[in-house]
Design an enzyme around this catalytic site. Structure first.
Site: not given
Lengths: 314, 314
Positions: B229, B277
């Site tokens: 993350r 991502h």
């Protein structure tokens, strides 16, 4: 005269001879290690360990029992017209299969996951997720040449979940891999593979195999990885195929002439990755393990592993 | 009123809802599929399938039985102060573990085999074999977070022959992997890993974990791969560590703020690879298999797989 120890002679333009000398003298104490070009009593040389020796060098050793090649390919050696008629032993693996498998995996993932596109986006600071990445199920990897190295490459790529196809001159079966063989099998193999990996030996049958006709049988979205031999590929045919979008791209580690000339258009082609013959580098200690145990086998009249068949050329 | 079918509501800023509607209506015919923002009779919504819903959206559905998150991370959802107190189910895998394993393998091979150097040599047409490539035995890959995804990543990297280390908050054992845990284990783990792969969930314990202190405990020739993350990493601390050669490089797929701002110095840093991502993208059909079987379980009073523990935060 019977007192002089037999000699193991060494020739390599790139290897550090000290590493080889130390292990040979430790593990084969009845032999003396010498550089082939500096041996004074040539008749004492019984084994030659060589990589790319000049033509004619080996014929000067009249009592040679075997030649060990410090690599997997023997095509250069077999072109020596004066090559002594003694057994030739090549390296079976020496860590090269795993290195080559990793090289292929890097290339396959770079193509399938489009990392080159992300590199280009990074250069212009553009956040651009590519949502239409193809699943690996639609990305079969085809390995040409299923010998000691090819079979390891096929197996490691398969372990990552990619479908793997294999092609070889004669029929072979490998668990979990869909194999094809001969001229008849080549068309179906090439039509299905998204990545074609060349790992064939260089023989009269495979020389210039990767030519215009071959490339035209690959699919337009397919990639070529050549880690076999430069003599397989006609580089001009590849450049033409890339220009005409006959295939999608290539990753090349071996070339018609090495080092690759600065004039070559391959260097600057946006669809070509050039690496300088590094997909599999001989690991001296692993190579030494093999050579030492093969010399021990020969000394006790055994048959060494990885004996080269001169007719087949590998 | 009892005639109106129950509703499965959907919210995602990125997914194509038609794919989801088709499967849900085929496999759960007693339900109706609607977009959460367009539902008229809110009390009919029993299940919500969501990715990054706006805060407060979910509390308007008074008869909600469960929330399904269309990804592996639930940290964003848990920050909604009005989140209904119903079970939250995340995706267990949905093809993401394998994708993330491949992303890590690409990064590890790029670092270990120095493919970036070869790219730079290609740009200047320089034939430069790097003979001092480190063997994989000297390139341990450390995986932080050994859950459903981390354990697959560890296993796939290990299959390629790399030594693999694992770290998790509480003790875990995985075959063939050397595991560490807790604060005490972290120092030894970081000192030994040549590549540190962050796959931890985002919790109060892991937020900003990848800070100056953490980076200084890594070895100077080590690389960081962050596919966990963005909230784990203090990006300024990483830039400083790279400048001061505290670590050797980084490959980042997640960021403090996404999309990564064009102002960020990460884009142009020569030791940083930026991807947008994409290390693990939800594969709709695999996600749907899980969600449909979990809804069937809930409807027959069973307990769904991959239930989120709100206290732990994952």
């Amino acid at each position: 005269m019977s007192e002089a120890p037999s000699v193991i002679g060494f020739y390599s333009p790139t290897e550090d001879e000290e590493i080889w000398k130390t292990r040979i003298e430790r593990d084969l104490p009845t032999f003396q290690f010498e550089l082939l070009e500096q041996v004074e009593e040539k008749r004492l040389v019984e084994y030659a360990l060589v990589w790319s020796p000049p033509n004619g060098l080996l014929k000067t050793f009249e009592n040679l029992k075997a030649i060990f090649v410090l690599g997997a390919g023997v095509d250069a050696l077999l072109r020596d017209p004066d090559l002594p008629k003694v057994p030739i032993v090549r390296l079976e693996d020496a860590g090269m299969a795993q290195q080559m498998a990793h090289y292929v995996i890097y290339g396959v993932l770079r193509f399938q996951r489009r990392f080159e596109d992300y590199e280009n986006f990074q250069m212009i600071k553009q956040w651009e997720p590519l949502v239409n990445i193809e699943p690996i199920e639609q990305f079969p990897v085809g390995v040409m040449g299923l010998g000691a190295i090819g079979s390891v490459v096929a197996e490691q790529v398969s372990k990552l979940g990619f479908p793997v196809l294999g092609w070889s001159a004669s029929p072979k079966e490998i668990d979990g891999i869909c194999t094809f063989y001969g001229d008849d099998g080549l068309a179906s193999f090439l039509a299905r593979a998204r990545v074609v990996v060349d790992l064939l030996p260089l023989t009269t049958a495979t020389e210039k195999l990767l030519n215009r006709d071959f490339l035209s049988r690959m699919s337009a979205d397919a990639f070529l990885i050549n880690i076999g031999r430069g003599g397989h590929l006609i580089e001009d045919d590849l450049l033409e195929a890339l220009e005409k979008k006959v295939i999608a791209g290539a990753m090349l580690d071996v070339f018609e002439r090495e080092p690759l000339s600065a004039e070559s258009l391959l260097w600057s082609h946006p669809k070509v990755i050039v690496t300088p013959h590094v997909s599999g580098i001989t690991m001296p200690q692993v190579a030494l393990d093999q050579i030492i145990s093969n010399i021990k086998l020969l000394e006790s009249d055994g048959i060494p592993m990885a004996l080269v068949d001169r007719k087949k050329g590998y």
